[in-house]
Design a protein around this motif. Structure first.
Motif, PDB file in Angstrom:
ATOM      1  N   ILE A   1       0.596  -1.271  -0.061  1.00 18.64           N
ATOM      2  CA  ILE A   1      -0.088  -0.195   0.320  1.00 18.64           C
ATOM      3  C   ILE A   1       1.158   1.240  -0.184  1.00 18.64           C
ATOM      4  N   LEU A   2       1.765   0.748   0.874  1.00 22.22           N
ATOM      5  CA  LEU A   2       3.137   1.968   1.016  1.00 22.22           C
ATOM      6  C   LEU A   2       3.751   2.695  -0.078  1.00 22.22           C
ATOM      7  N   LYS A   3       4.219   1.493  -0.853  1.00 17.73           N
ATOM      8  CA  LYS A   3       4.199   1.224  -2.230  1.00 17.73           C
ATOM      9  C   LYS A   3       3.667   2.824  -3.421  1.00 17.73           C
ATOM     10  N   LEU A   4       2.456   1.492  -3.628  1.00 20.90           N
ATOM     11  CA  LEU A   4       1.641   2.078  -4.533  1.00 20.90           C
ATOM     12  C   LEU A   4       1.149   3.952  -4.291  1.00 20.90           C
ATOM     13  N   ALA A   5       1.436   4.335  -2.728  1.00 20.30           N
ATOM     14  CA  ALA A   5       1.049   5.605  -2.352  1.00 20.30           C
ATOM     15  C   ALA A   5       1.914   7.281  -2.391  1.00 20.30           C
ATOM     16  N   ASP A   6       3.242   6.205  -3.130  1.00 18.85           N
ATOM     17  CA  ASP A   6       4.542   7.317  -3.477  1.00 18.85           C
ATOM     18  C   ASP A   6       3.233   8.427  -3.842  1.00 18.85           C
TER      19      ASP A   6
ATOM     20  N   PHE B   1      -5.403   2.437   5.585  1.00 18.52           N
ATOM     21  CA  PHE B   1      -5.189   0.668   6.077  1.00 18.52           C
ATOM     22  C   PHE B   1      -6.119   0.422   6.103  1.00 18.52           C
ATOM     23  N   GLN B   2      -7.508  -0.373   5.704  1.00 19.24           N
ATOM     24  CA  GLN B   2      -7.765  -1.694   6.663  1.00 19.24           C
ATOM     25  C   GLN B   2      -7.715  -1.669   7.721  1.00 19.24           C
TER      26      GLN B   2
END
Length: 125
Positions: free
Chosen positions: A109-114, A121-122
């Motif tokens: 998720i963090l990588k996609l949200a760069d 987060f769920q």
């Protein structure tokens, strides 16, 4: 991408917080864990002995005042932020535990949200 976790503590043993399990899970998730020690005595030795002097740990001593007020919490969080070197920072409490099964999902998720300032987060039960 480097991930930091900041946690503020006072006396987790007195409050019966699972601090050892929490910090272990933080170390599994993050590249760096910044612990703001609000006054627990001998915490430096306890934490480094427990976690074999991990180079992923930073301890910042910032004592709580004798008369606590809500205005103190941001001061302690900012003390941790001043030491955090991560591209992303997650603030956790000392009784949070990241389950090993969700750690890869969080990193993805963090990588996609760069390109975004916030990641969501769920909630897991």
């Amino acid at each position: 991408m480097k991930l930091s976790i900041i946690v503020v503590i006072t006396d987790p043993d007195k409050r019966q917080d699972p601090w050892k399990e929490s910090i272990k899970s933080f170390l599994e998730l993050a590249d760096e864990v910044v612990i703001v020690n609000g006054g627990r005595k001998n915490f430096y030795e306890d934490i480094y002995n427990e976690f074999n002097f991990s180079d992923k740990l930073t301890i910042v001593n910032y004592e709580w005042p004798h008369i606590w007020g809500w205005d103190e919490l941001p001061k302690h969080l900012n003390a941790g932020l001043n030491y955090a070197k991560g591209d992303w920072v997650i603030r956790c409490d000392i009784d949070y535990i990241w389950h090993e099964d969700v750690i890869p999902n969080i990193k993805q998720i963090l990588k996609l949200a760069d390109d975004f300032p916030v990641a969501n987060f769920q909630k897991y039960s």
